[in-house]
Design an enzyme around this catalytic site. Structure first.
Site, PDB file in Angstrom:
ATOM      1  N   ARG A 116      26.933  79.768  31.699  1.00  0.00           N
ATOM      2  CA  ARG A 116      26.002  78.832  31.059  1.00  0.00           C
ATOM      3  C   ARG A 116      25.583  79.425  29.719  1.00  0.00           C
ATOM      4  O   ARG A 116      26.024  80.498  29.337  1.00  0.00           O
ATOM      5  CB  ARG A 116      24.793  78.499  31.942  1.00  0.00           C
ATOM      6  CG  ARG A 116      24.294  79.530  32.884  1.00  0.00           C
ATOM      7  CD  ARG A 116      23.612  80.724  32.279  1.00  0.00           C
ATOM      8  NE  ARG A 116      22.610  80.389  31.292  1.00  0.00           N
ATOM      9  CZ  ARG A 116      22.144  81.216  30.394  1.00  0.00           C
ATOM     10  NH1 ARG A 116      22.609  82.455  30.310  1.00  0.00           N
ATOM     11  NH2 ARG A 116      21.227  80.862  29.530  1.00  0.00           N
ATOM     12  N   GLY A 117      24.680  78.715  29.021  1.00  0.00           N
ATOM     13  CA  GLY A 117      24.318  79.109  27.672  1.00  0.00           C
ATOM     14  C   GLY A 117      25.225  78.350  26.714  1.00  0.00           C
ATOM     15  O   GLY A 117      26.450  78.299  26.905  1.00  0.00           O
ATOM     16  N   ALA A 118      24.609  77.748  25.693  1.00  0.00           N
ATOM     17  CA  ALA A 118      25.366  76.812  24.854  1.00  0.00           C
ATOM     18  C   ALA A 118      26.641  77.409  24.248  1.00  0.00           C
ATOM     19  O   ALA A 118      27.736  76.853  24.415  1.00  0.00           O
ATOM     20  CB  ALA A 118      24.433  76.261  23.779  1.00  0.00           C
ATOM     21  N   ARG A 121      28.261  69.214  31.089  1.00  0.00           N
ATOM     22  CA  ARG A 121      26.870  69.439  30.674  1.00  0.00           C
ATOM     23  C   ARG A 121      26.644  68.687  29.361  1.00  0.00           C
ATOM     24  O   ARG A 121      27.313  68.947  28.364  1.00  0.00           O
ATOM     25  CB  ARG A 121      26.588  70.941  30.503  1.00  0.00           C
ATOM     26  CG  ARG A 121      26.819  71.674  31.824  1.00  0.00           C
ATOM     27  CD  ARG A 121      25.930  72.852  32.061  1.00  0.00           C
ATOM     28  NE  ARG A 121      24.516  72.613  31.938  1.00  0.00           N
ATOM     29  CZ  ARG A 121      23.652  73.590  31.680  1.00  0.00           C
ATOM     30  NH1 ARG A 121      24.075  74.826  31.486  1.00  0.00           N
ATOM     31  NH2 ARG A 121      22.357  73.337  31.598  1.00  0.00           N
ATOM     32  N   GLN A 161      15.460  81.616  34.597  1.00  0.00           N
ATOM     33  CA  GLN A 161      16.477  82.346  33.835  1.00  0.00           C
ATOM     34  C   GLN A 161      15.899  83.466  32.983  1.00  0.00           C
ATOM     35  O   GLN A 161      16.606  84.398  32.619  1.00  0.00           O
ATOM     36  CB  GLN A 161      17.261  81.383  32.957  1.00  0.00           C
ATOM     37  CG  GLN A 161      18.300  80.658  33.764  1.00  0.00           C
ATOM     38  CD  GLN A 161      18.777  79.424  33.064  1.00  0.00           C
ATOM     39  OE1 GLN A 161      17.969  78.566  32.720  1.00  0.00           O
ATOM     40  NE2 GLN A 161      20.051  79.347  32.834  1.00  0.00           N
ATOM     41  N   ASP A 216      20.288  74.650  22.269  1.00  0.00           N
ATOM     42  CA  ASP A 216      21.497  73.979  22.746  1.00  0.00           C
ATOM     43  C   ASP A 216      22.000  72.926  21.765  1.00  0.00           C
ATOM     44  O   ASP A 216      23.149  72.505  21.833  1.00  0.00           O
ATOM     45  CB  ASP A 216      21.230  73.337  24.105  1.00  0.00           C
ATOM     46  CG  ASP A 216      20.977  74.422  25.119  1.00  0.00           C
ATOM     47  OD1 ASP A 216      19.846  74.957  25.135  1.00  0.00           O
ATOM     48  OD2 ASP A 216      21.913  74.773  25.858  1.00  0.00           O
ATOM     49  N   ASN A 261      16.102  72.758  23.482  1.00  0.00           N
ATOM     50  CA  ASN A 261      16.280  74.044  24.184  1.00  0.00           C
ATOM     51  C   ASN A 261      15.703  73.896  25.588  1.00  0.00           C
ATOM     52  O   ASN A 261      15.114  72.865  25.937  1.00  0.00           O
ATOM     53  CB  ASN A 261      15.604  75.187  23.419  1.00  0.00           C
ATOM     54  CG  ASN A 261      16.049  76.556  23.940  1.00  0.00           C
ATOM     55  OD1 ASN A 261      17.249  76.782  24.132  1.00  0.00           O
ATOM     56  ND2 ASN A 261      15.116  77.455  24.179  1.00  0.00           N
TER      57      ASN A 261
HETATM   58  O1  MRU Z   1      20.855  75.543  30.772  1.00  0.00           O
HETATM   59  P1  MRU Z   1      21.393  76.761  30.099  1.00  0.00           P
HETATM   60  O2  MRU Z   1      21.102  78.009  30.815  1.00  0.00           O
HETATM   61  O3  MRU Z   1      22.842  76.622  29.751  1.00  0.00           O
HETATM   62  O4  MRU Z   1      20.605  76.773  28.722  1.00  0.00           O
HETATM   63  C1  MRU Z   1      20.120  77.931  28.213  1.00  0.00           C
HETATM   64  C2  MRU Z   1      19.281  77.713  27.047  1.00  0.00           C
HETATM   65  O5  MRU Z   1      18.561  76.759  26.903  1.00  0.00           O
HETATM   66  C3  MRU Z   1      19.464  78.689  26.002  1.00  0.00           C
HETATM   67  O6  MRU Z   1      18.265  79.060  25.458  1.00  0.00           O
HETATM   68  C4  MRU Z   1      20.395  78.022  24.998  1.00  0.00           C
HETATM   69  O7  MRU Z   1      21.598  77.665  25.617  1.00  0.00           O
HETATM   70  C5  MRU Z   1      20.673  78.831  23.871  1.00  0.00           C
HETATM   71  S1  MRU Z   1      21.888  79.965  24.287  1.00  0.00           S
HETATM   72  C6  MRU Z   1      22.193  81.043  23.074  1.00  0.00           C
END
Ligand code: MRU
Length: 359
Positions: A52-54, A89, A201, A242, A252
């Site tokens: 996960r994470g954008a 997603r 998280q 994101d 975000n």
């Molecule tokens: O739902 P996630 O865990 O994929 O989203 C995480 C976040 O919102 C992060 O802050 C965002 O993806 C930025 S990642 C560098």
């Protein structure tokens, strides 16, 4: 990032027909890696948030698409795999950005070359993400140095929400990259870590990362950030994102907006760190960003480790109650002090973004 002395990226190739990820649903209790062999497995890993994470889901989506090309390199098959991966997603634009970039690199190329081209393009996306995160780190470091100069000998306190570290990117992170660089440069730092609900998280991923790197940190219940800002115990906020729209609105992890409001009320600088792959130039403002609605179970249950070491999920709500669970919120650009990007720092406005990214 090093785990027990070994350097890891958050995604890596395994030969030329598979790739590895860290199963983030098992952290912080267990460090488990997975090997993915197909676009379907990649889609499952993204949907279930094993990865996960954008920026990271962009790279994983790209490798997933590359694997689909091994099975069928036709235009039709590429478009189908793209669609299947893109819908896993909806909020993070990096996923679609990476998939469309893959498509652009493949269509109009001879079918016989597509497998090799796809694997190479996914590798480029991953390597470029590392370079962008590193540059974000250097650019954000200047802001932290500026704050440190104003309070010589004292600790700089930074609040971050959710996880925008190396686990959310291919390496380094976005919001956490400047923090790692400041720590490595010897600046005394302490990080307030939140996003304890709904997915935890901050507590499970960001705290794990910061601890692995030796950065002093304290986990906060999400509601406590405003209090510490009022007490003068937060020098700055840095979060990831994101999706940033053309006017500078920021999607975000849910709860970011409330942090930004509290920061504004307390004159605490609120920075958003992002690679340019997170900018959605097609949306004028944040109203049209699709907000992912996630399972009510993330609110109604929690995962944790029992005293015997086993990991389990428990119910935490009144039986029979339902739950709403938007995964993200939109912070209006007017609450954002500035963007930290791979090309430098700019105002959270369309002019600011265009000053760094003219085309
Ligand atoms: O739902 P996630 O865990 O994929 O989203 C995480 C976040 O919102 C992060 O802050 C965002 O993806 C930025 S990642 C560098």
């Amino acid at each position: 990032m090093k785990i027990n002395g070994q350097h890891y990226r958050s995604v890596w190739t395994v030969g030329d027909d598979a790739f590895g990820i860290i199963d983030q649903t098992r952290l912080p209790h267990e460090f488990v890696t997975l090997t993915l062999h197909s676009a379907e497995e990649a889609a499952h890993a993204i949907r279930s948030m094993q990865t996960r994470g954008a920026p990271l889901i962009g790279a994983v989506g790209a490798y997933g698409l590359a694997l689909s090309v091994r099975e069928d390199a036709s235009d039709d098959a590429i478009n189908k795999a793209l669609e299947m991966l893109a819908e896993t997603r909806p909020t993070a634009i990096n996923l679609k950005w990476a998939l469309w970039r893959m498509r652009g690199a493949l269509l109009n190329q001879p079918h016989g070359r597509r497998v090799a081209l796809a694997w190479a393009e996914a590798g480029k996306i991953a390597d470029e993400d590392v370079a962008m995160s590193e540059a974000i780190g250097f650019n954000g470091l200047k802001i932290i140095e500026g704050i440190a100069e104003q309070k010589p000998g004292q600790t700089v306190n930074i609040l971050t929400h959710c996880n925008a570290g190396w686990l959310a990117t291919v390496d380094y992170g976005t919001a956490l990259a400047p923090i790692y660089m400041a720590h490595d440069a010897g600046i005394p730092l302490h990080v307030w870590v939140d996003e304890t609900r709904p997915r935890n998280q901050g507590a499970s991923l960001t705290a794990f990362e910061l601890g692995s790197h030796g950065v002093a940190h304290t986990i906060l219940a999400d509601n406590a950030g405003g209090h510490y800002m009022q007490q003068g115990q937060v020098d700055m906020v840095i979060v990831g994102t994101d999706r940033v729209t053309a006017n500078g609105d920021v999607a975000n992890k849910i709860g970011t907006y409330l942090k930004a409001l509290a920061a504004k009320d307390n004159n605490v600088p609120f920075y958003v760190a992002l690679p340019s792959s997170t900018i959605d130039w097609t949306l004028a403002d944040g109203r049209d960003i699709p907000i992912e609605e996630r399972s009510p179970d993330e609110v109604l249950k929690m995962q944790g480790r029992l005293a015997d070491g086993s990991v389990t999920v428990v119910d935490i709500a009144a039986p029979g109650s339902g739950a709403a669970n938007p995964g993200f919120d939109v912070t209006p650009a007017r609450l954002v002090t500035g963007f930290i990007t791979e090309r430098g720092i700019c105002a959270a406005t369309s002019e600011g973004l265009r000053s760094l990214f003219p085309k």
